[in-house]
Every structure is written in C-alpha cells, then in structure tokens.
Design a protein around this motif. Structure first.
Motif, mmCIF file in Angstrom:
data_model
loop_
_atom_site.group_PDB
_atom_site.id
_atom_site.type_symbol
_atom_site.label_atom_id
_atom_site.label_comp_id
_atom_site.label_asym_id
_atom_site.label_seq_id
_atom_site.Cartn_x
_atom_site.Cartn_y
_atom_site.Cartn_z
ATOM 1 N N SER A 1 59.498 45.799 36.432
ATOM 2 C CA SER A 1 60.023 47.029 35.844
ATOM 3 C C SER A 1 60.951 46.729 34.670
ATOM 4 C CB SER A 1 60.758 47.849 36.911
ATOM 5 O OG SER A 1 61.066 49.125 36.431
ATOM 6 N N PRO A 2 60.381 46.394 33.512
ATOM 7 C CA PRO A 2 61.218 46.035 32.365
ATOM 8 C C PRO A 2 62.072 47.186 31.844
ATOM 9 C CG PRO A 2 58.907 46.229 31.720
ATOM 10 C CD PRO A 2 58.936 46.289 33.207
ATOM 11 N N ASN A 3 61.712 48.435 32.167
ATOM 12 C CA ASN A 3 62.479 49.592 31.692
ATOM 13 C C ASN A 3 63.153 50.343 32.822
ATOM 14 O OD1 ASN A 3 61.566 49.223 28.949
ATOM 15 N ND2 ASN A 3 59.582 50.031 29.613
ATOM 16 N N ASP A 4 63.459 49.640 33.895
ATOM 17 C CA ASP A 4 64.113 50.244 35.048
ATOM 18 C C ASP A 4 65.458 50.860 34.627
ATOM 19 O OD1 ASP A 4 64.899 50.880 37.631
ATOM 20 O OD2 ASP A 4 65.728 48.900 38.011
ATOM 21 N N PRO A 5 65.767 52.097 35.072
ATOM 22 C CA PRO A 5 67.052 52.709 34.709
ATOM 23 C C PRO A 5 68.267 51.964 35.257
ATOM 24 C CG PRO A 5 65.875 54.027 36.343
ATOM 25 C CD PRO A 5 64.914 53.002 35.842
ATOM 26 N N ASN A 6 68.063 51.093 36.259
ATOM 27 C CA ASN A 6 69.171 50.304 36.804
ATOM 28 C C ASN A 6 69.334 48.957 36.107
ATOM 29 O OD1 ASN A 6 69.988 52.049 39.090
ATOM 30 N ND2 ASN A 6 67.913 51.627 39.810
#
Length: 632
Positions: free
Chosen positions: A527-532
């Motif tokens: 998940s390279p664009n994970d909000p965390n």
C-alpha cells in the motif's frame, strides 16, 4: 439502411449516434476506440475510420456527419435513432418500449476496454429509463389482462424483476389460470437463478403456495419491486457491500479464460478479511452482463471493482477501477499495477494482495467522506466511527478532541461495537504520543482496555489485533509481548497494511532491524499510498537512525513531516537524524516547529516516549542534544 463494413467504423457510428446531437471531441473518440495505443497512433487510426465512415454515409447525404478539426457529430434532425425513441418514451407514450428486445449494441463487446465501460453506462441509462416507465405502467393496471400485458413488457426489459413476476403470477391466478401462474413461477425461478444466482423471495414463494391452495386474494396488489438482496437501510449499516467483477484478459487466446474469474474470486476473498466489507460472490455478478445498475438493485452492491489484465511475456499489467454505484456509477478510485514474473501462482498472489491491500482502506476513506457529508442526520455507531477516523489521523487538536467525543458517543449507543473500541485505542495512542494526555497512565490503561475489549468482541478482527499489538509495544513499552498479537493480525488478514507497518515498528523497537526492514518493504509494496504512511515513515526514520544511516533517516523524516506536519513523534525522530548529521540550520527550523507543536518536549520526555529496548536510547538522546533540544 447504411451500415459500414468495419467493426471499428460501426462502433464509431454508434458512439456518435448515441451522443447526438452533442458533438464528441476527437481525443475522446480515440480514447474510446484505441485506449491501448499511443496517442499519436490512436489519432491516426481515428482519421482512417472517419474517412471510411464518410465513404459509407455518402448514399444518405454529405450533411449527416459533421466533421471539424476538433470534433465529430451526427445531425439528429436528419436521421432517426432508435435509442432516442426509447429514451423519449413515457407513460403517456410507451410504444417505443417494444424495441427493448436485446442488449444495446451487444455485438460491440470487447472492441476496446474503454468502449466496454462506455457501453456499460449507456446500457444502464437506457435500461433504467425503460424499466422505470414500465414499472409505472404496471402499477397503473387494475385488471388482470392489463397486468399480464404490462408485466410481460416489464419482464422483457428486465427478466429478473421479481415484482413483475409476482404481478404476472397473481394476474393469471385471478383469471383462474392456475397452471399458467405456476408456469410463471417456474420461469421466475429460472430467471433469478440465471441472472442473480438467487432463489425467489419468501414473498414470491408464499404467493405460489396460495396459488396452489386456491386462496389467492382477489383484489390485485400493486407489487413493489422486491429483489434478491436489497440495499441495507442507512440506519442499519455496519459495513459496505462490494462486488468484484471477473477481470477481463486483454489479448488472451482463450486457454486461460477462467483466470479472470479466479482472480476476481481471490480478490473478493482477500477483501472479505477487511471487517468493514461485505462481499457478493463474483459468480453472481456474471448474470448481469456488466449491468452495474441491476447489481445495485438486486444485491445492494455499493462499490463495484472492475478491470482488465494485459499480459506480454513475463510482464503483466492490471488496470482496475472502483465504481460507486450509489453515486451514478462514479469512478471513486483507479490504479494500475505492473508485475514481472514467470511464475503464474506467485503473480496471482502478488496481484490479489496488492489490489486488496490498497482497496480496503480506500473504501473505508470513501465511506468516511460519505458519512461526513450527511450533516446532522441520525447517527449510528458505524457512522460515528467513520466520522472520527479522519479527524484522528489529521492530528489537529480541536478535530482530535471532537473525534474522541464521537467515539465515546458510538460506545454509548452500542457498548459492544468492536470497531469503536479499536478506534478509541488507536486514538489514545496518538493522544499519549502527541503529549496531549493530562493523565498519561490513565490513557495508557484505557487504550489497553479498549484494545482487549475489541478482541474479546471480535476475535476475527485483524485490525483489533494490530492495534492491540501497537498499544503493547508503543504505550506499554513491551514490544516482545506484542509480536504474538501482530502474528495473529497477519494470520487473520495478511493484506492489512497496518498490521505489516505496526509489526515492522515493533521489530524496530527490539533492534531486529533486518526483520523490520523486510516488513516495512512489504508494507510499502502492499500500500504505497496508505493514509497511515506518515506513522510508519516515522518508524522507518527510527530504524535508519539505529542503522546509523543518517541520510536515509533524514529522507524518511522529511517525508513524514510533509505528509503530516502535526505529528510530534515524526519531528522528534527527524530532529535526531539532523543532529547526528550536523545539519544545524535545518535542525533549528525543525526544532522550532516541534516546540510549536509541543512546547513541553525535551530530550528527557522524547527519550521516555520512544520504546527502544536497548542501548540506542543514548544514541537517540545524543542526536536530540546535538540538534539543540533542551535536555529537560
């Protein structure tokens, strides 16, 4: 009738006819018909097809097609277009509904993936309008003869319309035609099985029982449309319903035709491990022939994942998109994935993992935005948790406090709602880390209590175990004990990015840096664009500090503070790296920003907060002192 010979030429004519009288820009036409070609190649192909179309249209007159440098259009005042007749049909003038005998432009499937998506929307638009008119006509009928005629017309448009079948069954029964009524039920059962993979509803089965016993009520009922799985009322929601359509293989020779369905089922299974998602079997979706509107009506599908796969040797590219069926089939998210592998099983595993890992959090964020737009409508525990999540993550003090009130309100409404307990434990972790807890010991104890309660209420929640592991490692400062909790989270959902990120942070605290790096890499890949991301980039900064790679630590630290300029721990780790690297000017700026966020920060409080389990605490303190942070 004029019909060009070439399939692409006919498709071009169909696009222009369905869009008439509106002009269509040339780039849009090229995109719809040649989406897999480079822009210049697509435009050249379009020019060729325009020439062929003009030649084909010569017998009907040169003015039918308007061609300019920028766009094309068909003059609807000079031609008759059957689709327009159906779209203009009304209760007062329904005759054009009789033309709904086949799928719109069914021979143009697979011309191009972009055209497939465009056709899906056009078919839904046409079918929805025709169905709506036919439903009103059916409700207006008062005699069995009129009901039979209108029901048959409605079922010609939508074979799986169970309300239409019930009206037909009842009308035959009222005319004394019990055999025809039972035959209609059998046809209904077959249609629902073929189109929806569903059985007739209990209401329909009760009606047939009455028919067989001869006790059907004489007054005709105006049947509402009842479907196999209606949308869940907003006030009862605790999840969203998602469907994954079989992925289309571009350029397949047919030998691997089952691969698309297999991938869809694997993705659906992976997504089902996210607690906030309710999945519809992918095999059921094939009954609708890419009819997104019927999926919404029949299964209550909120989001639909669709896509295609292009294989070229050892390279594979998947393009997927998520449609929000509650918002006029708007594309809410899209992504392209590329892999290089000659091992088909490894390829499938990677493909499923990455798509599921990115899609799960995306749907949760979309739900949070939807709930936030509802204003002050009646709120459920589910809604309150969704409202709180982004307010917690932004780490703005006023919003953060509001999030805590929302989570506590959720637990007041439903004390046994596990996601509220998980979210409150996660929230309290930030309250301590930000230096906002007036009673640190109580906040730590409360976080542990909520995390344990969440696991007791929902022992299948990977998120509950991941958060519980982080509470144990970061707040209780017992990272070794946290490893078992993280292992349990990953066994429940191996595609949960948070579980990989928190477990990597735990190995960082333990000084087991190779394993930490492996898990961070897995988290980033999933998940390279994970909000965390800001949270786990901060933990990566700490890992690079222990490796004494100050350049890498500074890079991670900068990224953390750019992603979330309110995250106190991110600034502490970044400042430590700047101190060891001797970047005095940048350290001065970052120290000022850190103290503006938390004026009480000193080397002593920062060292206490970081849960390192070995001698690197001295190294951490030394970096902060070199960066100019007060000792105590």
């Amino acid at each position: 009738m004029v019909l060009p010979l070439g399939r692409k030429t006919r498709a071009l004519l169909a696009i222009l006819a369905l869009s008439a009288p509106r002009p269509i820009m040339r780039p849009r036409l090229a995109e719809l018909l040649w989406s897999r070609r480079l822009e210049e190649q697509a435009r050249a192909s379009l020019r060729q097809e325009i020439h062929r179309l003009l030649e084909a249209l010569q017998p009907v007159g040169a003015d039918v097609l308007r061609v300019t440098r920028d766009h094309l259009a068909i003059r609807s005042d000079l031609v008759w277009i059957d689709v327009n007749e159906v779209l203009n049909a009304s209760v007062a003038n329904p005759s054009a509904l009789s033309m709904m005998t086949a799928e719109l432009l069914e021979d143009f499937d697979d011309v191009d993936p972009a055209l497939d998506q465009w056709l899906l929307t056009e078919r839904a638009r046409l079918r929805d309008h025709a169905r709506g008119v036919a439903e009103v006509l059916l409700k207006q009928q008062t005699s069995p003869d009129g009901v039979i005629q209108s029901a048959q017309q409605l079922l010609g448009i939508d074979r799986a319309h169970e309300g239409g079948w019930r009206a037909l069954i009842r009308a035959h029964a009222e005319r004394g035609e019990r055999g025809l009524a039972i035959q209609a039920f059998e046809r209904c059962r077959v249609a629902l099985a073929e189109r929806l993979d569903a059985a007739p509803s209990q209401e329909t089965q009760r009606l047939v029982t009455e028919v067989r016993s001869g006790t059907v009520a004489v007054p005709p009922q105006r049947p509402p449309a009842v479907f196999a799985r209606p949308p869940i009322p907003e006030g009862e929601r605790q999840s969203v319903t998602v469907g994954v359509r079989p992925l289309q293989l571009i350029g397949s020779n047919g030998s691997d035709a089952q691969l698309g369905m297999g991938l869809a089922e694997d993705i659906a299974a992976a997504l089902s491990q996210f607690q906030w998602l309710s999945m519809v079997p992918s095999s059921s979706l094939t009954q609708f022939d890419r009819d997104a509107t019927m999926l919404r009506r029949s299964f209550g599908v909120d989001f639909l994942l669709d896509g295609n796969i292009h294989q070229l040797g050892s390279r594979t590219r998947a393009s997927v998109w998520l449609m929000d069926l509650r918002d006029e089939n708007r594309i809410a998210w899209s992504q392209r994935f590329d892999w290089t592998s000659s091992d088909i099983l490894t390829l499938q595993d990677d493909m499923v993992a990455e798509i599921a890992a990115q899609l799960g959090p995306e749907i949760q964020m979309a739900e949070s935005r939807r709930v936030a737009q509802q204003g002050d409508e009646p709120r459920t525990a589910y809604d309150l948790v969704l409202r709180a999540l982004p307010l917690t993550a932004r780490l703005r003090r006023d919003e953060f406090n509001q999030a805590e009130l929302l989570l506590n309100e959720a637990l007041t409404l439903d004390p046994d709602y596990a996601p509220a307990h998980v979210s409150l434990a996660y929230h309290l972790n930030f309250r301590v880390g930000q230096g906002w807890a007036s009673d640190v010991a109580k906040a730590v104890a409360d976080a542990g209590r909520h995390a344990s309660r969440a696991i007791a209420l929902d022992p299948a929640s990977a998120r509950a175990f991941a958060v519980a592991g982080h509470v144990r490692a970061f707040m209780d400062k017992r990272p070794r004990e946290a490893l078992e909790l993280h292992a349990r989270a990953l066994s429940l959902n191996p595609n949960l990015p948070m579980a990989w990120g928190f477990s990597a942070a735990t190995y960082t605290y333990l000084g087991e840096l190779d394993e930490a790096a492996r898990r961070f890499a897995r988290y980033k890949r999933l998940s390279p664009n994970d909000p965390n991301t800001f949270l786990f980039d901060a933990a990566m900064t700490l890992m690079e500090l222990q490796r004494r790679d100050y350049d890498a630590a500074i890079q991670c630290g900068r990224r953390t503070c750019e992603l979330n300029p309110n995250f106190v721990s991110g600034f502490r780790h970044y400042l430590c790296a700047l101190g060891h690297a001797g970047l005095t000017e940048e350290a001065t700026r970052m120290r000022s920003r850190l103290l503006a966020l938390d004026p009480t920060t000193t080397v002593a409080t920062a060292v206490w907060a970081v849960p390192l389990q070995h001698g690197d605490k001295d190294h951490y303190a030394a970096g902060l002192l070199l960066a100019g942070l007060p000792a105590d």
